[in-house]
Design an enzyme around this catalytic site. Structure first.
Site, PDB file in Angstrom:
ATOM      1  N   ALA A  30      70.436   9.458  40.347  1.00 43.58           N
ATOM      2  CA  ALA A  30      69.987  10.768  39.846  1.00 43.58           C
ATOM      3  C   ALA A  30      68.470  10.827  39.984  1.00 43.58           C
ATOM      4  O   ALA A  30      67.745  11.107  39.026  1.00 43.58           O
ATOM      5  CB  ALA A  30      70.446  11.009  38.417  1.00 43.58           C
ATOM      6  N   HIS A  35      60.932   8.626  40.177  1.00 42.51           N
ATOM      7  CA  HIS A  35      61.444   7.520  41.009  1.00 42.51           C
ATOM      8  C   HIS A  35      60.762   7.519  42.380  1.00 42.51           C
ATOM      9  O   HIS A  35      60.444   6.468  42.932  1.00 42.51           O
ATOM     10  CB  HIS A  35      62.952   7.685  41.264  1.00 42.51           C
ATOM     11  CG  HIS A  35      63.817   7.527  40.055  1.00 42.51           C
ATOM     12  ND1 HIS A  35      64.573   8.558  39.552  1.00 42.51           N
ATOM     13  CD2 HIS A  35      64.061   6.465  39.258  1.00 42.51           C
ATOM     14  CE1 HIS A  35      65.266   8.134  38.505  1.00 42.51           C
ATOM     15  NE2 HIS A  35      64.954   6.867  38.298  1.00 42.51           N
TER      16      HIS A  35
END
Ligand code: PAF
Length: 278
Positions: A30, A35
Site C-alpha cells: 500500500a 515509502h
C-alpha cells in the site's frame, strides 16, 4: 524490475550480484510518497535496491486490522518500477512462515511502552520478520521511516544486539500539504476524515510550542487532551513527550536534548500514529 515470491530465488539472485551494495526497504505494501522517498534513496545510494512487500500477520494483535490492511501489489509494483527499484520481494505468508516462529524477542522497556502498551506482541512480530528479511536480503543499508519512531528504536536495538552488518538509515516523515503524515492507513479514511486528521500534526506542533514555552509535560498533555475532547470524532490512545533515544517520558524542555512528541489516535476506526522530533 524483478518481482520474486520465494526466499530461495531472492537469495540466489542477490548472491549472483557479487560485490554489489544492496539497499533494502521493508514494507507492508500500500505504498505512498513516504515509502517512495525511502526507495528513491535506496536506489541512489546502492548498486541494487530491494523492496519487500509483506503484510506480516505476526505483528498484528488485532485480527480486524490485519484483515482490513490495504493490499495493492500491482499498483505498488508500478510505483516501484517508476523510481528504478531493482527487486521486489513479495512472499506469501506460507513462504515466510511454513511454521509460525516459537521464539520470542524481548526488547525490554523499549517495547512495553507507547505502541507496546496498546499492541502487545507487536514488536516481537516486527523484530522477527525484520530479522528474517535482513537474513534473506543481506543488505548493506536498510531504510526506515521516522514516522514509526518506536519501530526505529526497536530495529536499531535489534541491529546492535544481533550484530547485523548493515547501516540503518532513518528518513524524515513525508507529509501531505495539510500536515497529515503519509500512511498506508490514510486510504481507509473518508474525505472528511482525511481533513480532520490534519489535526494530529497541529496538535504535535502546538505541544512543541507549549513545551518550549516552559509548560510541563503534564500541562501540555492536559491542554492537548482538552483539544481532542472538543473533537469527539477522535479516540486518543496516547500523547507523550519523550526522550528521542530512550523513549522515556520527560517533564520539562531542555534545550540541546533531542525530544519527541508521539501520539496514537483512532479516527473512523483507523488507528493513526505520528510524531515530531525537536
Ligand atoms: O513498517 C512496516 O511497514 C513494518 O512494520 C515492517 C518494518 C515492514 C515489518 O513488517
Amino acid at each position: 524490475m524483478r518481482i520474486i515470491n520465494t526466499i530461495i530465488e531472492t537469495q540466489q539472485f542477490l548472491k549472483s550480484q557479487s560485490g554489489a551494495q544492496i539497499g533494502f526497504v521493508p514494507t507492508m505494501g500500500a505504498l505512498h510518497a513516504g515509502h517512495m522517498e525511502l526507495v528513491k534513496r535506496a536506489v541512489r545510494e546502492n548498486d541494487i535496491s530491494v523492496c519487500s512487500i509483506f503484510v506480516n500477520p505476526t505483528q498484528f494483535n488485532n485480527p480486524e486490522d490485519l484483515k482490513k490492511y490495504p493490499r495493492t501489489l500491482e499498483e505498488d509494483c508500478k510505483m516501484l518500477e517508476e523510481v528504478g527499484c531493482d527487486v521486489v520481494f513479495a512472499p506469501s505468508a506460507e513462504e515466510m512462515y511454513p511454521n509460525l516462529p516459537k521464539m520470542k524477542l524481548d526488547f525490554g522497556d523499549l517495547e512495553t511502552k507507547l505502541e507496546g502498551e496498546f499492541r502487545p506482541g507487536h514488536f516481537n512480530g516486527v523484530g522477527i520478520v525484520v530479522s528474517k528479511l535482513f537474513h534473506i536480503v543481506k543488505p548493506q543499508r536498510a531504510y526506515f521511516g521516522q514516522k514509526d519512531l518506536q519501530q526505529c528504536a526497536v530495529v536499531n536495538r535489534l541491529v546492535k544486539d544481533l550484530s547485523f552488518d548493515l547501516k540503518l538509515i532513518i528518513c524524515d516523515t513525508v507529509r501531505e500539504e495539510s500536515g497529515l503524515a503519509m500512511s498506508s492507513r490514510n486510504r481507509r479514511l473518508s474525505e472528511t476524515g482525511r481533513s480532520q486528521a490534519a489535526f494530529l500534526y497541529q496538535s504535535l506542533k502546538l505541544g512543541e510550542k507549549l513545551f518550549k514555552e516552559g509548560l510541563t509535560a503534564l500541562e501540555v498533555k492536559e491542554k492537548i487532551s482538552r483539544a481532542y475532547a472538543d473533537r469527539s470524532y477522535f479516540t486518543p490512545e496516547y500523547y507523550e513527550i519523550i526522550d528521542f533515544e530512550t523513549l522515556n517520558n520527560i517533564d520539562l524542555y531542555k534545550k540541546g536534548n533531542k525530544t519527541a512528541i508521539v501520539l496514537a489516535v483512532f479516527l473512523e476506526e483507523v488507528r493513526l500514529i505520528d510524531n515530531i522530533v525537536f
